[in-house]
Design a protein around this motif. Structure first.
Motif, PDB file in Angstrom:
ATOM      1  N   GLU A   7       0.828  -1.202   0.000  1.00 12.12           N
ATOM      2  CA  GLU A   7       0.000   0.000   0.000  1.00 12.12           C
ATOM      3  C   GLU A   7       0.862   1.252   0.000  1.00 12.12           C
ATOM      4  OE1 GLU A   7      -3.445   2.418   2.470  1.00 12.12           O
ATOM      5  OE2 GLU A   7      -3.128   0.303   2.942  1.00 12.12           O
ATOM      6  N   ALA A   8       1.947   1.232   0.745  1.00 11.33           N
ATOM      7  CA  ALA A   8       2.858   2.383   0.756  1.00 11.33           C
ATOM      8  C   ALA A   8       3.416   2.627  -0.648  1.00 11.33           C
ATOM      9  CB  ALA A   8       3.991   2.158   1.752  1.00 11.33           C
ATOM     10  N   ALA A   9       3.774   1.555  -1.343  1.00 10.76           N
ATOM     11  CA  ALA A   9       4.292   1.686  -2.712  1.00 10.76           C
ATOM     12  C   ALA A   9       3.221   2.230  -3.642  1.00 10.76           C
ATOM     13  CB  ALA A   9       4.809   0.339  -3.209  1.00 10.76           C
ATOM     14  N   ASP A  10       1.971   1.757  -3.479  1.00  7.55           N
ATOM     15  CA  ASP A  10       0.884   2.262  -4.315  1.00  7.55           C
ATOM     16  C   ASP A  10       0.621   3.742  -4.051  1.00  7.55           C
ATOM     17  OD1 ASP A  10       0.397  -0.089  -5.725  1.00  7.55           O
ATOM     18  OD2 ASP A  10      -1.103  -0.804  -4.293  1.00  7.55           O
ATOM     19  N   ARG A  11       0.630   4.130  -2.791  1.00  8.86           N
ATOM     20  CA  ARG A  11       0.408   5.540  -2.445  1.00  8.86           C
ATOM     21  C   ARG A  11       1.507   6.421  -3.037  1.00  8.86           C
ATOM     22  NH1 ARG A  11      -3.251   6.989   1.472  1.00  8.86           N
ATOM     23  NH2 ARG A  11      -4.534   5.265   2.205  1.00  8.86           N
ATOM     24  N   LEU A  12       2.738   5.973  -2.974  1.00  5.56           N
ATOM     25  CA  LEU A  12       3.847   6.716  -3.564  1.00  5.56           C
ATOM     26  C   LEU A  12       3.695   6.795  -5.081  1.00  5.56           C
ATOM     27  CD1 LEU A  12       6.560   8.179  -3.389  1.00  5.56           C
ATOM     28  CD2 LEU A  12       7.673   5.928  -3.409  1.00  5.56           C
ATOM     29  N   ALA A  13       3.310   5.684  -5.705  1.00  2.00           N
ATOM     30  CA  ALA A  13       3.142   5.670  -7.160  1.00  2.00           C
ATOM     31  C   ALA A  13       2.040   6.621  -7.604  1.00  2.00           C
ATOM     32  CB  ALA A  13       2.848   4.248  -7.640  1.00  2.00           C
ATOM     33  N   VAL A  14       0.957   6.720  -6.846  1.00  3.76           N
ATOM     34  CA  VAL A  14      -0.123   7.661  -7.178  1.00  3.76           C
ATOM     35  C   VAL A  14       0.393   9.092  -7.061  1.00  3.76           C
ATOM     36  CG1 VAL A  14      -2.347   8.569  -6.394  1.00  3.76           C
ATOM     37  CG2 VAL A  14      -2.038   6.107  -6.678  1.00  3.76           C
ATOM     38  N   ARG A  15       1.126   9.401  -6.007  1.00  4.87           N
ATOM     39  CA  ARG A  15       1.694  10.748  -5.848  1.00  4.87           C
ATOM     40  C   ARG A  15       2.647  11.059  -7.009  1.00  4.87           C
ATOM     41  NH1 ARG A  15       1.296  15.861  -3.279  1.00  4.87           N
ATOM     42  NH2 ARG A  15       3.274  16.828  -3.747  1.00  4.87           N
TER      43      ARG A  15
END
Length: 154
Positions: free
Chosen positions: A11-19
């Motif tokens: 989830e942290a990786a997904d949140r970073l990718a969205v940003r």
């Protein structure tokens, strides 16, 4: 103060990718990379512009990645632009779908001989994202112009 919640590395990786997707949009706009900017959207994307954020009637509504070309090409009328991305919030993130909101202050420089003008747009984006083949893309982007400021500059 908000309560801290543990999240998974995924989830942290997904949140970073969205940003990073949101930031790539601004970067491509400022570099006049319309093809790169269009590649950040799904083929069947929904892009809506509200030049007056208080008016429920959109100023422009587009329904495909290809339809974005003239919108992004419109930036070529400016000598330079600089988009500052402010806070971005992810409202929901589940599997390969997410929604969120991002704030932006977009500076647009016009040069006409010795005359220089700056138009600053104060924007909010309501976004829907989808993860396709491991990459996050915009599936919907609603652009709200909260207000505009115009001024001469030296």
């Amino acid at each position: 103060m908000s309560k801290r919640v543990a999240i998974s590395p995924e989830e942290a990786a997904d949140r970073l990718a969205v940003r990073e997707l949101i930031e790539a949009y601004a970067h491509c706009a400022d570099r006049r990379d319309a093809k790169g900017q269009m590649a950040l959207f799904t083929a069947d994307t929904h892009f809506v512009v509200y030049m007056d954020a208080k008016d429920p009637k959109p100023s422009q509504e587009l329904h495909s990645r290809e339809a974005l070309a003239p919108v992004f090409d419109n930036l070529n009328q400016y000598a330079a632009t600089m988009h500052f991305i402010g806070q971005s919030t992810i409202f929901s993130l589940s599997g390969d779908r997410a929604t969120g909101e991002a704030y932006c202050i977009a500076h647009h420089l016009t040069v006409n001989g010795e005359k220089r003008r700056m138009m600053v747009a104060y924007l909010r984006y309501l976004d829907a994202f989808v993860k396709i083949d491991g990459a996050w893309l915009f599936s919907e982007r609603l652009l709200y112009v909260d207000w505009l400021e115009e001024r001469g500059i030296s």
